[in-house]
Design an enzyme around this catalytic site. Structure first.
Site, PDB file in Angstrom:
ATOM      1  N   PRO A 107       0.834  -1.219   0.000  1.00  4.98           N
ATOM      2  CA  PRO A 107       0.000   0.000   0.000  1.00  4.98           C
ATOM      3  C   PRO A 107       0.861   1.259   0.000  1.00  4.98           C
ATOM      4  CG  PRO A 107      -0.752  -1.567   1.662  1.00  4.98           C
ATOM      5  CD  PRO A 107       0.544  -2.083   1.147  1.00  4.98           C
ATOM      6  N   HIS A 119      15.649  -0.548  30.814  1.00  8.06           N
ATOM      7  CA  HIS A 119      15.135  -1.372  29.707  1.00  8.06           C
ATOM      8  C   HIS A 119      15.695  -0.875  28.373  1.00  8.06           C
ATOM      9  CE1 HIS A 119      11.955  -3.949  27.815  1.00  8.06           C
ATOM     10  NE2 HIS A 119      12.163  -3.091  26.816  1.00  8.06           N
ATOM     11  N   GLU A 120      15.596   0.434  28.128  1.00 12.16           N
ATOM     12  CA  GLU A 120      16.082   0.982  26.865  1.00 12.16           C
ATOM     13  C   GLU A 120      17.605   0.945  26.796  1.00 12.16           C
ATOM     14  OE1 GLU A 120      14.065   1.422  24.538  1.00 12.16           O
ATOM     15  OE2 GLU A 120      12.273   1.256  25.768  1.00 12.16           O
ATOM     16  N   LYS A 153       0.485   2.882  -6.984  1.00 14.44           N
ATOM     17  CA  LYS A 153      -0.195   2.128  -8.051  1.00 14.44           C
ATOM     18  C   LYS A 153      -1.317   2.974  -8.662  1.00 14.44           C
ATOM     19  CE  LYS A 153      -1.153  -1.261  -5.232  1.00 14.44           C
ATOM     20  NZ  LYS A 153      -0.432  -0.771  -4.034  1.00 14.44           N
TER      21      LYS A 153
END
Length: 658
Positions: free
Chosen positions: A239, A460-461, A243
């Site tokens: 998408p 965490h990051e 087109k």
């Protein structure tokens, strides 16, 4: 300099037979109202005033109209000359016809009124005459008697014209034309401004489509050698890759009748309507041949037949597809009609539709590469007020994996961000902020985290960043943030390599990096949180693809269970023992890489803690901060390759089967 443009004359409204009916109706109503307007225009008097002028002998005669309750009074010639009756002589009918009463009034109770005026006439020996009458209006009575029939006939004509599509509905929009095609026609009288110059980044697809246009413009060039013009071309791609834009360019360049519609335009609740619309569409196209038919989202009617067991014996969609197959390559096929179609689900289309002789060509419209993205930026940056010297190469490198529609949206977002900050021109930073906005979502600085939550997110990051820094096949890190965006509480931003194949080591390193956040939580807090849901979804999807699709697992072997068309239905294409083996191998891959991440972060714990502290202080850190804390990346030369797409922690993986 003289203006050579022709001044277009104002279009005159088309004659409509309803105008005559409306004019007659207005004239009749006007006549009815103003024809009786003498009753409103004459001086009205009271019964007492009437009895007085009756006693004075000024009344020649009067009429008592029983059905209206009015008395119409006519004066004598002598009375008309008196000054007190001048106002009574100023009334006229609309057309100046008929006997005009000089006065009128409502008499109230008839019996008392009759007794009174008879008494006055007899007592004063008057010659005044009177008459008891009923007022009749033949025209009004006729109109009232015919009005119901006129209304019924008018309503019937209106409904019939609407049902036949003649009263503003358009052909095919109403019940009697329900089998007519809904296609929009673009011909030499319709100005389509889009040309191939407006289509950037689709050079290969554009060449093939241009050749189709050339077929119709110069057919002898190809048929003189015995060749045949292709009957159809199918535009296939993800998408937003352009087109439909390519089809618009064909409509602007072809200079032949161009019929455009969507696959859903054939679908209707009535049986047989879809097939009827297909017949009507091709009939119109053949009458105007050479012509082009463009069907957008053809998968709405082109799905493989017989796959849905719940559809029943008479599937309207299948009937429509059968008619389309017949029209494209049947006994009565007209070779001067070319069919263009677009879809992003070519894998589910019917094989009969895809064969040569119907769609002879499949034109793949893929995501643009680096060079093509630069060309697309040039198109979409034209209307923007941007700073001088804006680096298009930089923008193209920062938008890997973006489709043409994504780049158009990016340029618009950058302009909105610049306007929001009261800037006079769009700058480089506005585009970077727009990239963050599109991929990660809107910043949510209003979220209030506790100190413990912020610390958990930071570690965490930092875990993601540290693991990716020390793995050879991990993607280069761009920045790390603990500012929440969209659904994510934090994000690590990468620039993946531009590659068309992925090796096993690449898959494993990516899974290890994704599990680095949870591994960091385990090492620092000795427990894990729910914040790694998107990480778990990502690694499970990748591990499953390795085992079931790409055949990258030794125990399962060189076999794939990829079924894009859904032909297996509800039946698994493998045994229960194989299903158990697949589950075990998927789990084994994820757990092995998790242990690998834990081992790496344990050895780099001091660097992990420094990085997390820097994150808590600044909330956003970049590559320079990582080099300061972690040192130069060991695999810098390997990682610095042309990029293909941006990913965040919660960004859905877009890996596609080749």
């Amino acid at each position: 300099m003289a203006n050579n443009k022709k001044t277009e004359a104002p279009k005159k409204p088309k004659f409509n037979p309803y105008w005559i009916s409306g004019a007659l109706l207005i004239a009749l109503i006007t006549f009815q109202l103003f024809g009786n307007s003498n009753e409103n225009d004459n001086k009205k008097i009271t019964p007492i005033e009437f009895f007085q002028i009756l006693k004075d002998g000024d009344v020649q005669n009067f009429d008592v109209i029983k059905n209206t309750g009015f008395v119409k009074i006519y004066l004598t010639d002598e009375a008309k000359k008196l000054d007190k009756h001048k106002k009574a002589l100023n009334s006229n009918t609309l057309f100046g016809t008929g006997k005009i009463p000089n006065y009128q009034f409502q008499y109230g109770d008839l019996s008392n009124f009759e007794d009174k005026y008879i008494e006055i006439i007899d007592k004063n020996n008057l010659t005044t005459t009177y008459d008891n009458d009923r007022e009749e209006n033949l025209f009004a009575d006729l109109l009232l008697s015919l009005l119901p029939f006129i209304l019924l006939i008018g309503v019937w004509i209106f409904i019939m014209r609407r049902m036949s599509g003649g009263a503003g509905g358009g052909a095919g929009g109403q019940i009697f034309n329900i089998g007519k095609s809904k296609a929009k026609l673009f011909d030499e009288n319709t100005k389509v401004k889009t040309t191939f110059k407006d289509v950037a980044g689709l050079e290969g697809a554009k060449e093939e489509v241009q050749e189709i246009v050339d077929f119709l413009k110069n057919p002898e060039k190809y048929t003189s050698l015995g060749g045949k013009i292709p009957k159809g071309a199918l535009l296939v791609g993800p998408p937003g890759t352009g087109k439909t834009l390519l089809a618009k360019a064909v409509a602007g360049e072809a200079k032949v009748p161009f019929f455009s519609l969507s696959g859903s335009d054939f679908v209707e609740m009535f049986v047989g309507v879809g097939a009827s619309r297909v017949r009507d569409l091709f009939k119109q196209a053949k009458e105007k041949s050479p012509a082009i038919i463009f069907i957008d989202e053809i998968d709405a009617i082109g799905r493989a037949r017989g796959k849905n067991a719940m559809s029943g014996s008479n599937d309207e969609r299948e009937n429509t597809l059968n008619q389309l197959l017949t029209e494209m390559d049947g006994f009565g096929t007209n070779t001067n009609v070319i069919v263009l179609a677009a879809t992003n689900r070519a894998d589910i289309l019917d094989k009969a539709l895809m064969r040569a002789g119907r769609f002879d060509r499949q034109i793949h419209v893929d995501l643009p590469n680096l060079t093509e993205r630069r060309a697309i930026f040039e198109v979409h940056l034209r209307p923007l007020k941007k700073v001088e010297g804006l680096d298009l190469d930089f923008l193209a490198k920062q938008t890997p994996g973006f489709s043409g529609a994504d780049i158009a949206n990016l340029c618009n977002e950058a302009a909105l961000i610049a306007a929001r900050n009261n800037k006079k021109a769009v700058e480089k930073q506005d585009f970077l902020d727009a990239v963050d906005r599109i991929i990660g979502g809107l910043e949510k600085r209003s979220h209030l985290f506790s100190v413990e939550e912020k610390k958990t997110i930071a570690y965490h990051e930092a875990g993601h960043a540290t693991v990716s820094w020390f793995l050879e096949h991990a993607d280069p890190l761009v920045k790390v943030t603990i500012v929440p965006r969209g659904r994510s509480l934090g994000a690590a931003w990468y620039l993946p390599q531009e590659a068309y194949i992925t090796r096993t080591s690449k898959f494993l390193d990516e899974i290890c990096v994704t599990m680095g956040g949870r591994a960091a939580e385990k090492i620092i807090f000795n427990e894990i949180s729910t914040g790694a849901l998107s990480d778990l979804e990502n690694v499970t999807k990748k591990a499953k693809a390795m085992v079931m699709i790409y055949g990258l697992n030794e125990k399962v072997g060189n076999i794939t269970y990829y079924d894009p068309a859904g032909e297996s239905g509800f039946v698994k294409p493998y045994s229960e023992s194989t299903a158990e083996l697949i589950d075990n191998e998927i789990k084994n891959i994820v757990e092995t890489q998790y242990d690998r991440a834990v081992e790496l972060l344990t050895s780099k714990r001091d660097m992990l803690e420094k990085l997390a502290q820097r994150l808590m202080e600044r909330e956003v850190i970049f590559k320079d901060d990582l080099e300061e804390i972690l040192g130069k990346r060991p695999f810098e030369n390997v990682a610095e390759k042309p990029s293909e797409k941006l990913l965040t922690d919660n960004k859905e993986d877009k890996t596609e089967v080749e």
